[in-house]
Design a protein around this motif. Structure first.
Motif, PDB file in Angstrom:
ATOM      1  N   ARG A   1      38.174  48.409  50.370  1.00 47.43           N
ATOM      2  CA  ARG A   1      38.546  47.220  49.589  1.00 47.43           C
ATOM      3  C   ARG A   1      37.322  46.332  49.357  1.00 47.43           C
TER       4      ARG A   1
ATOM      5  N   PHE B   1      43.328  55.651  35.524  1.00 45.87           N
ATOM      6  CA  PHE B   1      43.412  54.244  35.930  1.00 45.87           C
ATOM      7  C   PHE B   1      44.874  53.948  36.250  1.00 45.87           C
TER       8      PHE B   1
ATOM      9  N   HIS C   1      44.702  55.190  40.656  1.00 52.29           N
ATOM     10  CA  HIS C   1      43.276  54.994  40.334  1.00 52.29           C
ATOM     11  C   HIS C   1      42.428  56.259  40.570  1.00 52.29           C
TER      12      HIS C   1
ATOM     13  N   ARG D   1      37.459  57.661  44.179  1.00 48.08           N
ATOM     14  CA  ARG D   1      37.158  56.643  45.198  1.00 48.08           C
ATOM     15  C   ARG D   1      37.526  57.090  46.603  1.00 48.08           C
TER      16      ARG D   1
ATOM     17  N   HIS E   1      35.188  49.338  39.232  1.00 44.48           N
ATOM     18  CA  HIS E   1      36.102  48.297  39.726  1.00 44.48           C
ATOM     19  C   HIS E   1      35.312  47.230  40.495  1.00 44.48           C
TER      20      HIS E   1
ATOM     21  N   GLN F   1      49.335  43.219  32.493  1.00 43.59           N
ATOM     22  CA  GLN F   1      50.024  44.194  33.345  1.00 43.59           C
ATOM     23  C   GLN F   1      51.166  43.537  34.132  1.00 43.59           C
TER      24      GLN F   1
ATOM     25  N   ASP G   1      46.117  40.017  35.981  1.00 45.39           N
ATOM     26  CA  ASP G   1      45.953  41.472  35.896  1.00 45.39           C
ATOM     27  C   ASP G   1      46.020  41.858  34.416  1.00 45.39           C
TER      28      ASP G   1
ATOM     29  N   TRP H   1      41.091  41.124  37.285  1.00 48.13           N
ATOM     30  CA  TRP H   1      42.128  41.157  38.327  1.00 48.13           C
ATOM     31  C   TRP H   1      41.816  40.184  39.451  1.00 48.13           C
TER      32      TRP H   1
ATOM     33  N   GLU I   1      36.173  44.532  35.554  1.00 48.24           N
ATOM     34  CA  GLU I   1      36.098  45.991  35.654  1.00 48.24           C
ATOM     35  C   GLU I   1      35.936  46.643  34.277  1.00 48.24           C
TER      36      GLU I   1
HETATM   37  C1  BG6 Z   1      43.259  46.688  39.256  1.00 47.19           C
HETATM   38  C2  BG6 Z   1      44.609  46.881  38.633  1.00 47.19           C
HETATM   39  O1  BG6 Z   1      42.304  47.381  38.529  1.00 47.19           O
HETATM   40  O2  BG6 Z   1      43.276  47.197  40.598  1.00 47.19           O
HETATM   41  C3  BG6 Z   1      45.686  46.211  39.489  1.00 47.19           C
HETATM   42  O3  BG6 Z   1      44.620  46.337  37.327  1.00 47.19           O
HETATM   43  C4  BG6 Z   1      45.603  46.730  40.910  1.00 47.19           C
HETATM   44  O4  BG6 Z   1      46.971  46.468  38.925  1.00 47.19           O
HETATM   45  C5  BG6 Z   1      44.178  46.526  41.437  1.00 47.19           C
HETATM   46  O5  BG6 Z   1      46.548  46.042  41.709  1.00 47.19           O
HETATM   47  C6  BG6 Z   1      43.959  47.004  42.872  1.00 47.19           C
HETATM   48  O6  BG6 Z   1      44.388  48.294  43.042  1.00 47.19           O
HETATM   49  P1  BG6 Z   1      44.300  48.963  44.484  1.00 47.19           P
HETATM   50  O7  BG6 Z   1      44.922  50.330  44.328  1.00 47.19           O
HETATM   51  O8  BG6 Z   1      42.832  49.058  44.832  1.00 47.19           O
HETATM   52  O9  BG6 Z   1      45.052  48.071  45.422  1.00 47.19           O
END
Ligand code: BG6
Length: 279
Positions: free
Chosen positions: A48, A58, A69, A73, A143, A166, A186, A219, A244
């Motif tokens: 994270r 995506f 996603h 990753r 991202h 979104q 978002d 986001w 992103e």
């Molecule tokens: C963003 C999306 O790119 O990533 C969001 O638009 C999403 O909808 C966010 O919640 C985080 O995603 P994740 O899978 O890393 O928690």
């Protein structure tokens, strides 16, 4: 997981081979990226923060075994090469289709991910080589988690008026010279020529070799969504914003690479409030 470090002048960038994910980038003494204090580093889930690579989809997708996603990753990438020039230090990672990726996505491919650290910028470049017999449909996105002092006090400029929200599932168009973040956001912006600014601090340029336009997602999970993320602190939303740039299949358009073609997506993040350097 192994973490590699590249340095250029006084700048440093750290990249994990898990996801080929940049987890820190210090340019002219200042950390550019947000990394959650609750980020998990045991390869059981995406990290994270930093710059996760989103590929080949995506969000959620129609492929039954594909994680949200995509798998880039959460894949272990191979260190391919590193290179020092007068202008930058570069490191390259490689990911090739294998039995595991084939359970999620049938295509044959090779990805090269180049990270270049310059005196005032960070460049990331994803090369997608199609090794399949037919076309290879894909989406890709960087991202970027930018670290900020206070998210309700930043301005993001350069994004188009139209976006897909979104959160409401609708196209919206609110004219805003700058995007201010004071609630959960978002949004997927379309047809962006992609020169986005974060305050007067960073300028983000993005290019796709097959099309003039790229997308950009904005986001921030804000208060309630943050509490649902178990690898993210409840108040950390104040300290980050994700800007992103990517190539997404919006409006039913299909992005693809032809057999033996190389598709290329690049972003350059320039530090615009740079101090005079004495190097
Ligand atoms: C963003 C999306 O790119 O990533 C969001 O638009 C999403 O909808 C966010 O919640 C985080 O995603 P994740 O899978 O890393 O928690």
């Amino acid at each position: 997981m192994d973490v590699y470090s590249i340095e250029f002048k006084n700048n440093t960038c750290k990249i994990s081979d898990f996801g080929a994910q940049i987890i820190s980038c210090i340019i002219q003494g200042e950390e550019m990226l947000f990394l959650s204090k609750k980020a998990v580093f045991d390869c059981s889930k995406p990290i994270r923060g930093g710059i996760p690579i989103i590929f080949p989809v995506f969000g959620d997708s129609k492929y039954p075994n594909m994680p949200k996603h995509g798998f880039a990753r959460t894949s272990k990438w191979i260190l391919h090469s590193s290179n020092l020039t007068d202008d930058y230090q570069e490191i390259t990672f490689k990911l090739e289709s294998n039995t595991e990726t084939k359970t999620m996505w049938k295509y044959d491919f090779i990805l090269y991910y180049h990270v270049r650290l310059r005196i005032d910028s960070l460049e990331t470049n994803l090369e997608i080589h199609n090794k399949s017999e037919g076309i290879l449909p894909f989406e890709c996105l960087f991202h970027n988690y930018f670290g900020v002092h206070d998210v309700s006090n930043i301005e993001i400029g350069g994004l188009p008026i139209h976006y897909y929200n979104q959160l409401t599932g609708r196209m919206e168009d609110k004219f805003r010279l700058t995007n201010i973040i004071d609630e959960e956001v978002d949004k997927i912006f379309d047809e962006s020529t992609m020169c986005v600014t974060l305050d007067t601090k960073y300028m983000i340029h993005a290019y796709y070799n097959k099309n003039m336009h790229v997308n950009c997602v904005l986001w921030n999970p804000w208060v309630e969504k943050s509490k649902l993320l178990n690898d993210f602190g409840d108040t950390e939303y104040k300290k980050m914003v994700c800007i992103e740039p990517g190539v997404l299949n919006t409006h039913n358009k299909l992005t693809y690479c032809k057999p033996d073609e190389v598709c290329n997506f690049t972003q350059i993040i320039i530090k615009t409030d740079r101090k005079v350097s004495h190097i």
